[in-house]
Motif scaffolding. Structure first.
Motif, PDB file in Angstrom:
ATOM      1  N   ILE A 205      -3.440   0.848  -3.664  1.00 35.91           N
ATOM      2  CA  ILE A 205      -2.733  -0.447  -3.685  1.00 35.91           C
ATOM      3  C   ILE A 205      -1.787  -0.532  -4.846  1.00 35.91           C
ATOM      4  CG2 ILE A 205      -3.331  -2.874  -4.022  1.00 35.91           C
ATOM      5  CD1 ILE A 205      -6.029  -2.506  -2.833  1.00 35.91           C
TER       6      ILE A 205
ATOM      7  N   ARG B   9      -5.119   6.733  -0.531  1.00 28.15           N
ATOM      8  CA  ARG B   9      -4.468   5.384  -0.609  1.00 28.15           C
ATOM      9  C   ARG B   9      -4.475   4.664  -1.720  1.00 28.15           C
ATOM     10  NH1 ARG B   9      -7.164   0.323   0.027  1.00 28.15           N
ATOM     11  NH2 ARG B   9      -5.768  -1.259   0.906  1.00 28.15           N
TER      12      ARG B   9
ATOM     13  N   GLU C 207       0.840  -1.207   0.141  1.00 26.40           N
ATOM     14  CA  GLU C 207       0.053   0.063  -0.137  1.00 26.40           C
ATOM     15  C   GLU C 207       0.825   1.209   0.073  1.00 26.40           C
ATOM     16  OE1 GLU C 207      -3.767  -0.786   2.834  1.00 26.40           O
ATOM     17  OE2 GLU C 207      -1.976  -1.906   3.238  1.00 26.40           O
TER      18      GLU C 207
END
Ligand SMILES: Cc1ncc(COP(=O)(O)O)c(C=O)c1O
Length: 433
Positions: free
Chosen positions: A43, A41, A33
């Motif tokens: 991935i 945020r 992350e």
């Protein structure tokens, strides 16, 4: 104005245009992350382009780096050497394929490792020619640009390149380039362009990275080994992207059971710290005179400490098996998506080096670079970092850290599907029933 848009403007004003950069300005990262400067945020299915096989800031790697920083950070191995360099060479000599005496040399980048592998092969064979492959990528220095078989963005405008580099076709079953056809192309080179007795080395990525995650068939790699043996040519496996557990084995060529003479590695080796290596047959590696190889920073102690930790983590956490697991999850997901989405012409890869190719029509297989770019943009909006590849920029590659948690992997794959639907839906006329 967000911090990201401000930074994009500053980057445009201050950084050389040739340094391409995406728009996510990172503030912190942990395993798979990333958080940007605006707190969003993401991935990470890019892993710094296959570098973070052990994830962002693996605690074992961080601790090793901190310990080394307390002791010393740089001396230059040529001036005052240190044990950790020698010990890492010993480890790589054992880990690389081939049951014969080996030696290792450390450098900073993948391109430098390839440069040095070619220097060593030329010195040892006293020959100059090198055969590389269409679609191959080996770096951005002059020799490695010459070896690269992809013009944009790597070669345009940067010539002239070193002479005596020849390109043969890389097998691509999806595009009907079979092993036989690719071998016939080398035969064509040997008859039309270069005497095999003048060839120092054949360099191949067992799984092409930038070229589109094309996996060299086992029979092709075995035939290359045979050709090299017949003509006294050195076989170099460029494992810069496919190595260090990424494909489910330490080195991707191990899947074919083929033993190269030299292996180049970088990226995953340093776990985020710049380190590369050439490992190979001692008799070849020892050809060059002392002082002919190396450099100021090659095998920097901080990077060497990180690499020892990376190898420890791969062993302790079973990351080769984990790569196979992560790759299977990705493939299953993508194959299901491909059944519903005809723009996905092919799903391929090895271990956790998985990609899908986007085409305008599954029958003509015309590459769809626009759709590929749109998928990346939609994924980014939804919080997933993806990379494209392929000579026609129409392949999406998945390179998540091998340490990614199952829940984060599933979340990332769900975002990926949504991004494909977003992008594909943008131009419904493209759909083929
Ligand atoms: C197979 C391969 N070789 C060499 C390189 C060059 O590595 P670097 O960018 O560290 O110079 C790369 C980089 O992507 C690569 O994928």
């Amino acid at each position: 104005m967000t911090k990201s848009t401000d930074l994009k403007a500053r980057k445009t004003a201050a950084v050389a245009n040739g340094v391409g950069a995406r728009g996510i300005y990172v503030a912190k990262a942990e395993n798979a992350e990333v958080w940007d400067v605006d707190g969003k945020r993401y991935i990470d299915f890019a892993a710094g382009i296959a570098v973070l096989n052990t994830g962002h800031r693996h605690p074992t790697v961080m601790a090793a780096v901190a310990r080394q920083a307390e002791a010393f950070t740089h001396t230059c191995f040529h001036v005052t050497p240190y044990e950790s360099y020698v010990a890492l060479a010993e480890r790589l000599n054992t880990l690389t394929p081939g049951n014969f005496p080996k030696k290792t040399l450390f450098l900073n980048s993948g391109a430098e490792a390839v440069e040095n592998a070619i220097k060593i092969a030329r010195y040892h064979t006293k020959r100059s020619a090198v055969i590389a492959f269409s679609g191959g990528f080996h770096g951005r220095t002059h020799m490695t640009m010459a070896l690269t078989g992809k013009v944009m963005p790597y070669k345009r405008g940067f010539g002239p390149f070193p002479a005596e580099i020849y390109h043969a076709e890389f097998p691509q079953p999806y595009r009907a380039i079979t092993t036989d056809r690719a071998l016939a192309d080398i035969d064509r080179l040997f008859h039309g362009d270069v005497d095999p007795k003048s060839v120092a080395a054949i360099i191949i990525e067992p799984v092409q990275g930038e070229g589109g995650f094309n996996v060299a068939p086992t029979d092709f790699l075995r035939a290359l080994r045979k050709l090299c043996d017949e003509h006294g040519i050195i076989l170099i496996a460029d494992e810069v992207q496919g190595g260090i557990a990424r494909t489910g084995k330490m080195f991707s060529i191990e899947h074919a059971g083929v033993v190269p003479d030299l292996v180049t590695m970088a990226k995953g080796l340093g776990g985020g710290f710049p380190l590369s290596a050439v490992t190979g047959r001692a008799s070849i590696m020892d050809a060059a005179h002392p002082g002919g190889l190396g450099g100021t920073y090659g095998g920097n102690p901080i990077c060497i400490a990180a690499a020892h930790a990376v190898l420890d983590v791969i062993e302790a956490e079973g990351l080769c098996a984990r790569a196979t697991h992560v790759g299977q999850q990705m493939r299953t997901h993508l194959e299901a998506l491909a059944r519903k989405t005809p723009c996905i012409g092919d799903v391929r890869g090895l271990g956790a080096m998985v990609a899908f190719e986007l085409v305008k029509d599954p029958k003509t297989k015309e590459p769809d670079a626009e759709l590929t770019a749109a998928i990346l943009a939609h994924a980014e909006k939804r919080g997933l970092i993806l990379l494209s590849c392929g000579t026609s920029a129409n392949v999406v590659r998945l390179l998540a850290p091998l340490t990614i948690q199952d829940s984060v992997l599933s979340e990332g794959l769900a975002i990926l599907s949504a991004a494909v639907v977003d992008a594909y839906g943008v131009d419904a006329a493209r759909a083929v029933a």
